[in-house]
Design an enzyme around this catalytic site. Structure first.
Site, PDB file in Angstrom:
ATOM      1  N   HIS A  70      -7.991  -2.245  -2.504  1.00  0.00           N
ATOM      2  CA  HIS A  70      -8.491  -3.575  -2.648  1.00  0.00           C
ATOM      3  C   HIS A  70      -9.482  -4.130  -1.344  1.00  0.00           C
ATOM      4  O   HIS A  70     -10.415  -4.844  -1.729  1.00  0.00           O
ATOM      5  CB  HIS A  70      -7.330  -4.619  -2.773  1.00  0.00           C
ATOM      6  CG  HIS A  70      -6.929  -4.564  -4.052  1.00  0.00           C
ATOM      7  ND1 HIS A  70      -5.422  -4.798  -4.556  1.00  0.00           N
ATOM      8  CD2 HIS A  70      -7.329  -3.905  -5.258  1.00  0.00           C
ATOM      9  CE1 HIS A  70      -5.366  -4.524  -5.646  1.00  0.00           C
ATOM     10  NE2 HIS A  70      -6.250  -3.646  -6.637  1.00  0.00           N
ATOM     11  N   SER A  96       9.258   7.031   6.082  1.00  0.00           N
ATOM     12  CA  SER A  96      10.413   7.534   5.696  1.00  0.00           C
ATOM     13  C   SER A  96      11.384   6.990   6.630  1.00  0.00           C
ATOM     14  O   SER A  96      11.196   7.051   7.901  1.00  0.00           O
ATOM     15  CB  SER A  96      10.173   9.136   6.285  1.00  0.00           C
ATOM     16  OG  SER A  96      11.555   9.824   6.241  1.00  0.00           O
ATOM     17  N   GLY A  97      12.508   6.310   6.048  1.00  0.00           N
ATOM     18  CA  GLY A  97      13.402   5.714   6.855  1.00  0.00           C
ATOM     19  C   GLY A  97      14.208   6.641   7.904  1.00  0.00           C
ATOM     20  O   GLY A  97      14.098   6.353   9.069  1.00  0.00           O
ATOM     21  N   SER A  98      14.528   7.972   7.359  1.00  0.00           N
ATOM     22  CA  SER A  98      15.056   8.835   8.573  1.00  0.00           C
ATOM     23  C   SER A  98      14.150   9.500   9.227  1.00  0.00           C
ATOM     24  O   SER A  98      14.356  10.162  10.444  1.00  0.00           O
ATOM     25  CB  SER A  98      15.848  10.176   7.507  1.00  0.00           C
ATOM     26  OG  SER A  98      14.964  10.918   6.913  1.00  0.00           O
ATOM     27  N   GLY A  99      12.748   9.587   8.707  1.00  0.00           N
ATOM     28  CA  GLY A  99      11.650  10.670   9.565  1.00  0.00           C
ATOM     29  C   GLY A  99      11.979  11.977   9.598  1.00  0.00           C
ATOM     30  O   GLY A  99      11.405  12.547  10.246  1.00  0.00           O
ATOM     31  N   SER A 158      17.802  -0.279   1.224  1.00  0.00           N
ATOM     32  CA  SER A 158      17.027  -1.274   0.529  1.00  0.00           C
ATOM     33  C   SER A 158      16.330  -2.053   1.597  1.00  0.00           C
ATOM     34  O   SER A 158      15.092  -2.430   1.416  1.00  0.00           O
ATOM     35  CB  SER A 158      17.941  -2.137  -0.435  1.00  0.00           C
ATOM     36  OG  SER A 158      18.488  -1.542  -1.411  1.00  0.00           O
ATOM     37  N   ASP A 169       2.458  -5.432   4.361  1.00  0.00           N
ATOM     38  CA  ASP A 169       1.693  -6.679   3.862  1.00  0.00           C
ATOM     39  C   ASP A 169       1.225  -7.476   4.777  1.00  0.00           C
ATOM     40  O   ASP A 169      -0.122  -7.874   4.994  1.00  0.00           O
ATOM     41  CB  ASP A 169       2.527  -7.292   2.899  1.00  0.00           C
ATOM     42  CG  ASP A 169       2.359  -7.086   1.413  1.00  0.00           C
ATOM     43  OD1 ASP A 169       1.523  -6.332   1.225  1.00  0.00           O
ATOM     44  OD2 ASP A 169       3.038  -7.544   0.580  1.00  0.00           O
TER      45      ASP A 169
END
Length: 194
Positions: A70, A96-99, A158, A169
């Site tokens: 956008h 990636s949370g864990s990487g 989460s 954002d």
């Protein structure tokens, strides 16, 4: 009886919302904003931006990719049939949370081999993915395998996924402010075949 159940459920939902919001308030104070600010020139100067994440994190990354589109950036989702080859001058943005997600690590290795930039959002600054990246933004949330309720009472990563979307954002809002485009100009890029 129905009123008792409705009242109980309302209280449970309100308590859950307060838990989630309070975890984000705590997390916002722990983010290193200099890490986010360092991404701005890399994104602004990218010829093409490639977005990648797996599972629910992948959904957050796709939302981020749409927001970048956008703003007028050339964005591709890794694995989609219209995504071209990555090359020097491009940037791969991964979450990636864990990487350690193998497909994401392999994509980052490919990006590095061809001279593309790599931006990583993770909880693990020592992961293989973070070490491959030029820029790593650490989101101090529990990984999906962790059951540490001092970090998050939410289920399976989460908080990381939610925070990834909010953090991205904030980056989008910053890029938009620097760009100076109006909302009407951005709207012209919004999908019109929904």
């Amino acid at each position: 009886m129905k009123n008792i159940l409705e009242n109980r459920n309302r209280k449970l939902v309100e308590s859950a919302m307060n838990t989630i919001v309070n975890e984000h308030i705590k997390l916002v104070g722990a983010i290193h904003y200099d890490e986010l600010a360092a991404l701005v020139p890399t994104i602004e100067n990218a010829e093409h931006i490639f977005i990648m994440g797996a599972g629910r994190t992948g959904l957050m990354m796709k939302a981020a990719g749409m927001r970048l589109m956008h703003l007028g950036f050339h964005v591709h989702v890794v694995g989609e049939i219209t995504a071209p080859a990555i090359k020097e001058g491009d940037v791969l943005i991964v979450g990636s949370g864990s990487g350690t997600t193998s497909g994401i690590v392999r994509a980052a290795e490919t990006a590095k081999t061809v001279g593309a930039g790599i931006i990583c959002f993770t909880t693990n600054k020592e992961s293989r993915l973070a070490l491959l990246a030029e820029h790593t933004v650490v989101i101090p949330a529990a990984q999906k395998q962790e059951r540490d309720e001092t970090v998050s009472k939410q289920y399976a990563g989460s908080l990381f996924e939610q925070s990834l979307l909010l953090t991205f954002d904030a980056l989008i809002q910053t890029l938009w402010e620097l760009d100076g485009s109006t909302a009407s100009e951005l709207w012209k890029r919004h999908a019109n075949m929904e």
